[in-house]
Motif scaffolding. Sequence first.
Motif, short mmCIF file in Angstrom:
data_model
loop_
_atom_site.label_atom_id
_atom_site.label_comp_id
_atom_site.label_asym_id
_atom_site.label_seq_id
_atom_site.Cartn_x
_atom_site.Cartn_y
_atom_site.Cartn_z
N THR A 70 38.16 27.77 35.29
CA THR A 70 36.72 27.66 35.06
C THR A 70 36.32 26.20 34.87
O THR A 70 35.35 25.71 35.47
CB THR A 70 36.31 28.50 33.84
N ASP A 173 38.56 26.25 45.45
CA ASP A 173 39.01 26.98 44.26
C ASP A 173 40.25 27.75 44.71
O ASP A 173 40.15 28.78 45.38
CB ASP A 173 37.88 27.92 43.79
N SER A 196 44.88 27.39 37.99
CA SER A 196 44.94 27.91 36.62
C SER A 196 46.31 28.52 36.36
O SER A 196 46.77 29.38 37.12
CB SER A 196 43.85 28.98 36.47
N LYS A 199 47.46 32.43 36.17
CA LYS A 199 47.52 33.24 37.40
C LYS A 199 48.90 33.14 38.05
O LYS A 199 49.17 33.86 39.00
CB LYS A 199 46.45 32.80 38.40
N1 PLP Z 1 38.43 31.11 40.20
C1 PLP Z 1 38.99 32.25 40.61
C2 PLP Z 1 39.06 32.54 42.08
C3 PLP Z 1 39.50 33.17 39.69
O1 PLP Z 1 40.04 34.30 40.11
C4 PLP Z 1 39.41 32.85 38.31
C5 PLP Z 1 39.88 33.82 37.29
O2 PLP Z 1 39.81 35.02 37.46
C6 PLP Z 1 38.83 31.63 37.93
C7 PLP Z 1 38.35 30.79 38.89
C8 PLP Z 1 38.73 31.24 36.48
O3 PLP Z 1 39.98 30.83 36.00
P1 PLP Z 1 40.30 30.77 34.42
O4 PLP Z 1 40.51 32.18 33.99
O5 PLP Z 1 41.54 29.95 34.33
O6 PLP Z 1 39.15 30.10 33.77
#
Ligand code: PLP
Length: 372
Positions: A70, A173, A196, A199
Amino acid sequence: MIYADNAATTKLDPTVFEAMKPFLLEEYGNASQPYSLSRRPKEALAEARAIVAECIHAKPEEIFFTSGGTESDNWAIKGSAFSDPDHRATITSAFEHHAILRSCAAIERLGYPVAYLCPSAEGIITANNLAGCITHQTRLVSIMLANNELGSIQPIKSLSEIAHSHGALFHTDAVQAVGHIEIDVRNLGVDMLSASAHKFNGPKGVGFLYVRNGTKTAAYANGGTQEHGLRAGTENVASIVGMAVALKNNCEELDQNRKHLLALENALLTKLDQSGIYYQRNGGDRVLPGLLSLSFPGSSGERLLHRMDLLGICISTGSACDSKRTEISHVLKAIGLDDKAALGTIRISLGKYNDMKEVNEIADMLIRILSS
Ligand code: PLP
């Protein structure tokens, strides 16, 4: 319990936990301090940066540690908009994660225009799609590498080429893709990339933004000199070390994990096919291994999720109910899925720790619920 929601988060790799422990208990010095207690944390940060960089074919100085996907997405969108007052326009897609969409909404409120490209029914943003919208006023194009609900992998190389031919920057992303498919930032031609750790079997609350050398971006957090003064704040050394170990482990196992996940998803789909229950798989031909977006038109995805939960199986859905209405996800809307199919959509996302016994159980329970 069977965990099949690995696109939401993943189980921590035990070797990651072991690598983190010393930095929580003994090596707790602030990495910015000059005394000897800080030597090891400082070295560990440098090692982690080098490992992460190598895993995506970047240079260590191009890796900026953040608190997760995020924050990386917010930084990419806002940082590039605020750094160039002459080129204000951003292009993204309608099926990005909310971390991108709401960052775009925030800059729109400040007067920066944003255009939203619509994906095809298969969940793809094509080069033609982007070429028809981009202008020389475009500052940034941000298209995700793999969609989190569908798993569809985007043609990032051709999209970034179009962006660059118009003098725009390209961000992706890659939160769902890093640690799961081969990532080479040079080959993809991206200027920024978000990732991130949670994941890819790393800890929660840590991630990184790759920023190609020479890319202009505004600071995300002002304060100390950490992360070249662009993202100030005392570094979360234990989590950063954990992220590097998790990414290295997953990158070394990429091929093995892909084969394992494809065998698991094939087994699940074969059982479903044999049951005669009608379903459609969303996301086209190029999807992340192990991620299945399945629509059972006429069924309720929400009901399926709760019935599976009662049986100890965690999956996800493409629509969420509150007491008054059912909200279909913006992703399923963007690919034009009709309401009946969208309401009956579930996401099963398998990970490296799932096995064949679990997948057979998932398929049997799903078939039992759908036939009742
Ligand atoms: N972008 C995508 C494609 C995601 O799937 C997610 C999380 O589900 C995020 C951003 C956000 O990541 P984080 O949970 O590390 O803030």
